[in-house]
Design an enzyme around this catalytic site. Structure first.
Site, mmCIF file in Angstrom:
data_model
loop_
_atom_site.group_PDB
_atom_site.id
_atom_site.type_symbol
_atom_site.label_atom_id
_atom_site.label_comp_id
_atom_site.label_asym_id
_atom_site.label_seq_id
_atom_site.Cartn_x
_atom_site.Cartn_y
_atom_site.Cartn_z
ATOM 1 N N HIS A 85 -65.292 86.987 -14.584
ATOM 2 C CA HIS A 85 -64.800 85.737 -14.946
ATOM 3 C C HIS A 85 -65.683 84.438 -14.645
ATOM 4 C CE1 HIS A 85 -61.347 83.457 -14.725
ATOM 5 N NE2 HIS A 85 -61.010 83.887 -15.677
ATOM 6 N N GLU A 153 -63.910 83.203 -23.053
ATOM 7 C CA GLU A 153 -62.754 81.905 -22.464
ATOM 8 C C GLU A 153 -63.639 80.221 -22.187
ATOM 9 O OE1 GLU A 153 -59.725 83.648 -19.543
ATOM 10 O OE2 GLU A 153 -61.741 83.952 -18.640
ATOM 11 N N GLY A 159 -56.714 76.313 -16.995
ATOM 12 C CA GLY A 159 -55.818 76.025 -16.401
ATOM 13 C C GLY A 159 -56.250 74.366 -16.420
ATOM 14 N N SER A 195 -55.755 77.996 -21.085
ATOM 15 C CA SER A 195 -54.552 77.609 -21.887
ATOM 16 C C SER A 195 -53.694 78.241 -22.859
ATOM 17 C CB SER A 195 -55.094 76.312 -21.779
ATOM 18 O OG SER A 195 -55.104 75.357 -20.187
HETATM 19 P P1 13P Z 1 -54.336 79.768 -17.688
HETATM 20 O O1 13P Z 1 -54.701 80.535 -18.964
HETATM 21 O O2 13P Z 1 -53.741 79.645 -16.244
HETATM 22 O O3 13P Z 1 -55.869 78.739 -17.992
HETATM 23 O O4 13P Z 1 -56.528 81.001 -17.357
HETATM 24 C C1 13P Z 1 -56.806 81.601 -18.238
HETATM 25 C C2 13P Z 1 -57.577 82.940 -17.453
HETATM 26 O O5 13P Z 1 -59.331 82.368 -16.574
HETATM 27 C C3 13P Z 1 -57.515 83.972 -17.418
HETATM 28 O O6 13P Z 1 -58.483 84.746 -17.303
#
Ligand code: 13P
Length: 233
Positions: A85, A153, A159, A195
């Protein structure tokens, strides 16, 4: 069938976890719901969703204070684990090589690794998204065959409330799909994360080569997680 995977990161109490599983009881879906919980909340006895973890030790066992091994995760009922991650890469200096080794350890313990990749804002701004994502992908996946999942991602979308356009997500997922096809791994599910919320989940998850969603903030509360599950067809 799509994957809807919640990543609770460093959040959640036992009471909050119990409340979430209680509300998942009434959900009717053909999709696969997974919650990647912090180690303290891993619970073999959960139902109505599958259990995931957020990290795995590279070591099988021994004097590695604080590390949780693959065998321990399996014993706790974990079916899949996030590896690489962006927060692990950023705050714990995890390289592609470490991520690849963690993915191998997961496979050795019959746990499905969810290998996370994604470009930085700098890479995006300088037009290097595709090369960055492809390099990260090919350097982070285990050599040996086994079932793994890829989560795209974009680091700048996590976030922040920002997401790439649908066209951009499509283009990156197609690039990942083609790279995986090139190594005869075209059946690998590719998830989008960053997000995701109840307003964008339906459109994003309907794109070609998007096999599901990885959700952070919106997975923490049933009021925001359940509507996402309901709109993903
Ligand atoms: P958000 O959905 O809070 O942007 O986070 C995404 C994430 O890092 C999931 O692993």
């Amino acid at each position: 069938m799509k994957f809807i995977i919640g990543n609770w990161k460093s959040n959640g109490t036992i009471e909050e976890k119990d409340a979430m599983f209680k509300s998942l009881k009434n959900v009717r879906t053909n999709n696969k719901i997974v919650l990647c919980l912090p180690f303290t909340l891993l619970d073999k006895n959960i139902s109505h969703a599958h259990l995931g973890a957020q990290d795995i030790s590279i070591h099988p066992n021994g004097a590695f204070t604080g590390d949780i091994s693959g065998k321990m995760l399996k014993d706790a009922g974990v079916e899949c684990v996030l590896v690489g991650h962006s927060e692990r890469r950023l705050y714990h200096n995890e390289t592609n090589d470490i991520v690849k080794n963690k993915a191998k350890v997961a496979l050795d313990n019959q746990i499905v690794p969810i290998i996370c990749i994604g470009e930085t804002l700098e890479e995006k701004k300088t037009g290097r998204t595709m090369t960055a994502v492809k390099k990260m992908l090919l350097e982070s996946i285990p050599d040996k065959y086994g079932d793994y999942i890829i989560a795209y991602e974009p680091r700048w979308a996590i976030g922040t409330g920002l997401t790439p356009t649908l066209e951009e997500i499509s283009a990156v997922h197609e690039t990942i799909f083609k790279a995986l096809r090139g190594i005869e791994h075209e059946d690998t599910p590719i998830l989008y994360g960053g997000s995701v919320n109840m307003d964008n989940a339906s459109q994003i998850s309907s794109l070609p080569h998007v096999d599901g969603l990885l959700i952070g903030g919106a997975s923490l509360k049933s009021e925001t997680f359940l509507p996402i599950i309901n709109v993903v067809k």
